[in-house]
Design a protein around this motif. Sequence first.
Motif, PDB file in Angstrom:
ATOM      1  N   MET A   1       0.857  -1.186   0.000  1.00  0.00           N
ATOM      2  CA  MET A   1       0.000   0.000   0.000  1.00  0.00           C
ATOM      3  C   MET A   1       0.894   1.238   0.000  1.00  0.00           C
ATOM      4  SD  MET A   1      -3.002   0.966   2.712  1.00  0.00           S
ATOM      5  CE  MET A   1      -3.749  -0.640   2.446  1.00  0.00           C
ATOM      6  N   HIS A   2       0.537   2.203  -0.837  1.00  0.00           N
ATOM      7  CA  HIS A   2       1.357   3.409  -0.957  1.00  0.00           C
ATOM      8  C   HIS A   2       0.440   4.623  -1.074  1.00  0.00           C
ATOM      9  CE1 HIS A   2       5.548   4.759  -1.651  1.00  0.00           C
ATOM     10  NE2 HIS A   2       4.922   5.827  -2.106  1.00  0.00           N
ATOM     11  N   VAL A   3       0.770   5.675  -0.321  1.00  0.00           N
ATOM     12  CA  VAL A   3       0.023   6.932  -0.346  1.00  0.00           C
ATOM     13  C   VAL A   3       0.839   7.939  -1.150  1.00  0.00           C
ATOM     14  CG1 VAL A   3      -0.947   8.804   1.008  1.00  0.00           C
ATOM     15  CG2 VAL A   3      -1.071   6.450   1.856  1.00  0.00           C
TER      16      VAL A   3
ATOM     17  N   GLU B   1      -3.514  -1.676 -18.212  1.00  0.00           N
ATOM     18  CA  GLU B   1      -2.936  -2.978 -17.873  1.00  0.00           C
ATOM     19  C   GLU B   1      -2.304  -2.954 -16.481  1.00  0.00           C
ATOM     20  OE1 GLU B   1      -1.053  -1.326 -20.928  1.00  0.00           O
ATOM     21  OE2 GLU B   1      -3.198  -1.355 -21.345  1.00  0.00           O
ATOM     22  N   TRP B   2      -1.720  -1.810 -16.114  1.00  0.00           N
ATOM     23  CA  TRP B   2      -1.080  -1.726 -14.808  1.00  0.00           C
ATOM     24  C   TRP B   2      -2.095  -1.721 -13.673  1.00  0.00           C
ATOM     25  CZ3 TRP B   2       3.435   2.373 -15.243  1.00  0.00           C
ATOM     26  CH2 TRP B   2       4.282   1.984 -16.280  1.00  0.00           C
ATOM     27  N   ARG B   3      -3.309  -1.317 -13.964  1.00  0.00           N
ATOM     28  CA  ARG B   3      -4.316  -1.176 -12.912  1.00  0.00           C
ATOM     29  C   ARG B   3      -5.075  -2.472 -12.656  1.00  0.00           C
ATOM     30  NH1 ARG B   3      -7.586   4.346 -13.800  1.00  0.00           N
ATOM     31  NH2 ARG B   3      -8.343   3.660 -11.781  1.00  0.00           N
ATOM     32  N   GLN B   4      -4.803  -3.519 -13.436  1.00  0.00           N
ATOM     33  CA  GLN B   4      -5.481  -4.786 -13.210  1.00  0.00           C
ATOM     34  C   GLN B   4      -4.993  -5.395 -11.894  1.00  0.00           C
ATOM     35  OE1 GLN B   4      -4.947  -7.322 -16.596  1.00  0.00           O
ATOM     36  NE2 GLN B   4      -6.152  -6.039 -17.957  1.00  0.00           N
ATOM     37  N   GLY B   5      -5.916  -5.653 -11.001  1.00  0.00           N
ATOM     38  CA  GLY B   5      -5.566  -6.179  -9.684  1.00  0.00           C
ATOM     39  C   GLY B   5      -5.071  -5.140  -8.707  1.00  0.00           C
ATOM     40  N   VAL B   6      -5.072  -3.866  -9.104  1.00  0.00           N
ATOM     41  CA  VAL B   6      -4.620  -2.778  -8.233  1.00  0.00           C
ATOM     42  C   VAL B   6      -5.799  -1.851  -7.953  1.00  0.00           C
ATOM     43  CG1 VAL B   6      -3.047  -0.833  -7.984  1.00  0.00           C
ATOM     44  CG2 VAL B   6      -2.282  -2.907  -9.146  1.00  0.00           C
ATOM     45  N   GLU B   7      -5.964  -1.461  -6.711  1.00  0.00           N
ATOM     46  CA  GLU B   7      -7.051  -0.560  -6.324  1.00  0.00           C
ATOM     47  C   GLU B   7      -6.485   0.834  -6.093  1.00  0.00           C
ATOM     48  OE1 GLU B   7     -10.808  -0.416  -3.195  1.00  0.00           O
ATOM     49  OE2 GLU B   7      -9.243  -1.930  -3.008  1.00  0.00           O
ATOM     50  N   VAL B   8      -7.110   1.830  -6.736  1.00  0.00           N
ATOM     51  CA  VAL B   8      -6.675   3.218  -6.623  1.00  0.00           C
ATOM     52  C   VAL B   8      -7.827   4.022  -6.022  1.00  0.00           C
ATOM     53  CG1 VAL B   8      -5.800   5.249  -7.824  1.00  0.00           C
ATOM     54  CG2 VAL B   8      -5.155   2.957  -8.616  1.00  0.00           C
ATOM     55  N   LYS B   9      -7.608   4.619  -4.861  1.00  0.00           N
ATOM     56  CA  LYS B   9      -8.605   5.434  -4.185  1.00  0.00           C
ATOM     57  C   LYS B   9      -8.200   6.906  -4.248  1.00  0.00           C
ATOM     58  CE  LYS B   9     -11.422   2.229  -2.533  1.00  0.00           C
ATOM     59  NZ  LYS B   9     -12.853   2.190  -2.885  1.00  0.00           N
ATOM     60  N   GLU B  10      -9.220   7.789  -4.354  1.00  0.00           N
ATOM     61  CA  GLU B  10      -8.985   9.227  -4.454  1.00  0.00           C
ATOM     62  C   GLU B  10      -9.391   9.920  -3.156  1.00  0.00           C
ATOM     63  OE1 GLU B  10     -11.200  10.723  -7.686  1.00  0.00           O
ATOM     64  OE2 GLU B  10     -10.113   9.605  -9.228  1.00  0.00           O
ATOM     65  N   PHE B  11      -8.578  10.905  -2.753  1.00  0.00           N
ATOM     66  CA  PHE B  11      -8.905  11.799  -1.646  1.00  0.00           C
ATOM     67  C   PHE B  11      -8.753  13.214  -2.184  1.00  0.00           C
ATOM     68  CE2 PHE B  11      -7.487   7.856   0.233  1.00  0.00           C
ATOM     69  CZ  PHE B  11      -8.412   7.623   1.237  1.00  0.00           C
ATOM     70  N   ARG B  12      -9.869  13.754  -2.695  1.00  0.00           N
ATOM     71  CA  ARG B  12      -9.826  15.038  -3.384  1.00  0.00           C
ATOM     72  C   ARG B  12      -9.456  16.174  -2.439  1.00  0.00           C
ATOM     73  NH1 ARG B  12     -11.785  14.877  -8.446  1.00  0.00           N
ATOM     74  NH2 ARG B  12     -12.868  12.981  -9.078  1.00  0.00           N
TER      75      ARG B  12
ATOM     76  N   GLN C   1      -7.318  16.260  -0.127  1.00  0.00           N
ATOM     77  CA  GLN C   1      -5.872  16.314   0.070  1.00  0.00           C
ATOM     78  C   GLN C   1      -5.094  16.148  -1.233  1.00  0.00           C
ATOM     79  OE1 GLN C   1      -5.090  13.200   2.877  1.00  0.00           O
ATOM     80  NE2 GLN C   1      -6.096  14.244   4.576  1.00  0.00           N
ATOM     81  N   ASN C   2      -5.809  16.037  -2.344  1.00  0.00           N
ATOM     82  CA  ASN C   2      -5.161  15.802  -3.650  1.00  0.00           C
ATOM     83  C   ASN C   2      -4.213  14.601  -3.550  1.00  0.00           C
ATOM     84  OD1 ASN C   2      -4.914  16.493  -6.400  1.00  0.00           O
ATOM     85  ND2 ASN C   2      -2.999  17.560  -6.022  1.00  0.00           N
ATOM     86  N   THR C   3      -4.733  13.490  -3.014  1.00  0.00           N
ATOM     87  CA  THR C   3      -3.921  12.324  -2.674  1.00  0.00           C
ATOM     88  C   THR C   3      -4.544  11.073  -3.285  1.00  0.00           C
ATOM     89  OG1 THR C   3      -3.189  13.342  -0.624  1.00  0.00           O
ATOM     90  CG2 THR C   3      -2.972  10.971  -0.770  1.00  0.00           C
ATOM     91  N   LEU C   4      -3.658  10.135  -3.701  1.00  0.00           N
ATOM     92  CA  LEU C   4      -4.076   8.837  -4.212  1.00  0.00           C
ATOM     93  C   LEU C   4      -3.567   7.751  -3.278  1.00  0.00           C
ATOM     94  CD1 LEU C   4      -3.330   9.161  -8.043  1.00  0.00           C
ATOM     95  CD2 LEU C   4      -5.566   9.237  -6.944  1.00  0.00           C
ATOM     96  N   LEU C   5      -4.401   6.733  -3.035  1.00  0.00           N
ATOM     97  CA  LEU C   5      -4.014   5.554  -2.274  1.00  0.00           C
ATOM     98  C   LEU C   5      -3.974   4.382  -3.242  1.00  0.00           C
ATOM     99  CD1 LEU C   5      -3.433   4.023   0.364  1.00  0.00           C
ATOM    100  CD2 LEU C   5      -5.905   3.760   0.656  1.00  0.00           C
ATOM    101  N   VAL C   6      -2.790   3.773  -3.412  1.00  0.00           N
ATOM    102  CA  VAL C   6      -2.596   2.674  -4.353  1.00  0.00           C
ATOM    103  C   VAL C   6      -2.294   1.417  -3.555  1.00  0.00           C
ATOM    104  CG1 VAL C   6      -1.310   1.860  -6.359  1.00  0.00           C
ATOM    105  CG2 VAL C   6      -1.690   4.303  -6.041  1.00  0.00           C
ATOM    106  N   ALA C   7      -3.069   0.349  -3.772  1.00  0.00           N
ATOM    107  CA  ALA C   7      -2.893  -0.908  -3.044  1.00  0.00           C
ATOM    108  C   ALA C   7      -2.976  -2.060  -4.031  1.00  0.00           C
ATOM    109  CB  ALA C   7      -3.949  -1.059  -1.954  1.00  0.00           C
ATOM    110  N   GLY C   8      -2.066  -3.026  -3.878  1.00  0.00           N
ATOM    111  CA  GLY C   8      -2.050  -4.179  -4.761  1.00  0.00           C
ATOM    112  C   GLY C   8      -0.711  -4.875  -4.733  1.00  0.00           C
ATOM    113  N   PRO C   9      -0.419  -5.734  -5.736  1.00  0.00           N
ATOM    114  CA  PRO C   9       0.879  -6.420  -5.803  1.00  0.00           C
ATOM    115  C   PRO C   9       2.029  -5.426  -5.843  1.00  0.00           C
ATOM    116  CG  PRO C   9      -0.688  -7.400  -7.330  1.00  0.00           C
ATOM    117  CD  PRO C   9      -1.333  -6.161  -6.800  1.00  0.00           C
ATOM    118  N   ALA C  10       3.111  -5.766  -5.152  1.00  0.00           N
ATOM    119  CA  ALA C  10       4.231  -4.832  -4.986  1.00  0.00           C
ATOM    120  C   ALA C  10       4.826  -4.369  -6.312  1.00  0.00           C
ATOM    121  CB  ALA C  10       5.314  -5.480  -4.113  1.00  0.00           C
ATOM    122  N   PRO C  11       5.089  -5.257  -7.309  1.00  0.00           N
ATOM    123  CA  PRO C  11       5.690  -4.751  -8.563  1.00  0.00           C
ATOM    124  C   PRO C  11       4.794  -3.762  -9.289  1.00  0.00           C
ATOM    125  CG  PRO C  11       5.984  -7.123  -8.384  1.00  0.00           C
ATOM    126  CD  PRO C  11       5.035  -6.723  -7.311  1.00  0.00           C
TER     127      PRO C  11
END
Length: 651
Positions: free
Chosen positions: A348-350, A368-379, A381-391
């Motif tokens: 997980m990376h903020v 293709e990169w977003r398959q299996g990865v969840e991207v959440k928005e926090f408008r 704070q203009n911030t993205l939360l990315v969670a998924g496989p490490a690579p």
Amino acid sequence: MRGTLPACLAYTCLLAVLSILPLRSSAQQPDRIAQLEQRLKNLSAELPGINAKVSLSVSGASAQEFLRALAEAADLNINVDPAIEARIYNNFQSETALNILLFISQEYGLDINFIGTIISVRPLNPLAYRLPKPIEADFNAELGQLTLALENDSLVTVARAITQRSGTNVIVTNELRDRTVTLYVQNMELGPALRQLAFNNGLKLAETADGAFVFMPLGQREENFINSDAELATRRLTRSAIQDTGMEGQGGSLYVEPRGTHTTDSLPLLDVEASNTPIEEVVRHAADQVNANYFLFSALQGTITTRLRQVTFDDLLTALLRGTMYSYKQENGIYLIGDRRLEGLREMHVIQLQNRSIDTVQAMIPAEWRQGVEVKEFREQNTLLVAGPAPQVKEIVGIIRRLDTRVPMILIEVTMLDIRKGYNIKTGIAAGVSDSVRTGGTVLPGIDYTFGAASINDFLSRIGTGSFNLGRVTPNFYVTLSALEDNSNVELRSVPKLSTLNGHTASLSIGSTRYYRLSTQNVMGSLSPQTVVTEQYNEVNADMTINIKPIVSGDEQVTLNINIDISDFTHDTPIDEPPPSTTSRFESIVRVRNEETIVLGGIERFESVNNSAGIPVLSRLPVLKWLFSSRSKGRNKVVSVVFIKPTIIYQ
């Protein structure tokens, strides 16, 4: 005589050989006895019986019986090999056990070894004390070239000779101390010559960081081969390739070899060649080469065929596991490898954006990169939360960091200049009958005056006399006298300023609206019809619209996509008529340096009017035409020029 000469020659040669062999044996024998004497003297400190004097007399006793008697007399531990068949006939009086052992060893061809305080006697192996064969190895120091002529020579002796002659350390591991090698090369550089020696004799050669060469045995399921770069190399065979002898050395092979270190992070680099090889075996073997710690959560299914040059272990794992159901993560120096969905492999990376908006950045992440990865928005704070496989998370974070850079702000100054020059002349007399006409108008500047019936009758009565009466006009009669000249020289200047982000369109629209009346008359009903008049006011717009899209290049030049649309009313009209208008459009793509001004173009419009109305024939006669006609004449010139100046503003 002819038949006996070859026989004599053969006999002579045989005698010569037999005479040489004893000489070599006699030369070797003192060395062997001297070594044995020294070893017995060293052992006498622990076994005083070696120097004890004994008396023994035997006649035809076996060597086992003789040595058993010597051991009892001198209080020694002696083991005798049953393979010794010698019979001893000797009489020793007051002689040390040391000399007796040396004597029987020399006379009966026996060898004596020591294990602790145990003396072991066995038949002599002639090869054990053979004179070493000279190693034919020549090194040219000036050219750095090596010449070898080897045939069943000891690898340890060959390595020692090469080290002494070349000054480069050549090391042999303990597993190869008894290995013999065969090779003939002439005038070959040292490194290639040693690799050829290893290749021909089924060995592995490695070069250390300090420039030394180390000979090692091939590992399990390894073989030497010539790779695609025509170099001697070692590869690892898969289990399937070993079972299928017909495919050995072709399909199912693996070659992994370290190739120096990375220039920036000092990580080992690898050369990898695999053909139909299980992914798990490639991972295991590569980890062994770079001494990497790893943990497999589950077995890695699938095979791979690849050829990579000078890649790190991380890059190799990324390439092997891409497109599969597996992933990896490095944690505390340990590579965790397994199914992407496992808890230990998720990350997980903020990401808090500093220069861009989350709306634009998120749309740039490849699908293709977003398959299996969840991207959440926090408008907020203009911030993205990315969670998924490490690579995948690592790739997404890397591309977002590169995209999150300052976006230039461009200030666009648009200078619009309209120059109007022209004149209008209107002359003539108009007369008619109307229900509602009032006396009035303009006398200065210019004459545009309407006389009503009352004014005309009053004027006629004043110029009449008692005997001469000009008469009167009808009450609804009027006369309009026009004599006007209008000159115009107008300069209209507007300087709007637009600001926009790089790659976004800046728009400006300025205009005016006029209305004209549209009357509609409808008759309703049939028995008692009624007339209904409807009036509607329609609008006509004349706008100036500017759309400019700037794109800033790396050398601070600005590419402008320009679209200009200008429309204007030409002259005033009665309210019942729609006003005439003109339209000018300009569309272009230009490239300009920062803070430079360009002229888009000058748009010129010419308007010429020459109208006349009057009584036929009379309106064309000289002098009379001014009384019986009205004329209007005009000429106008309009020039529109647009100047644009972009200025890059970094925030």
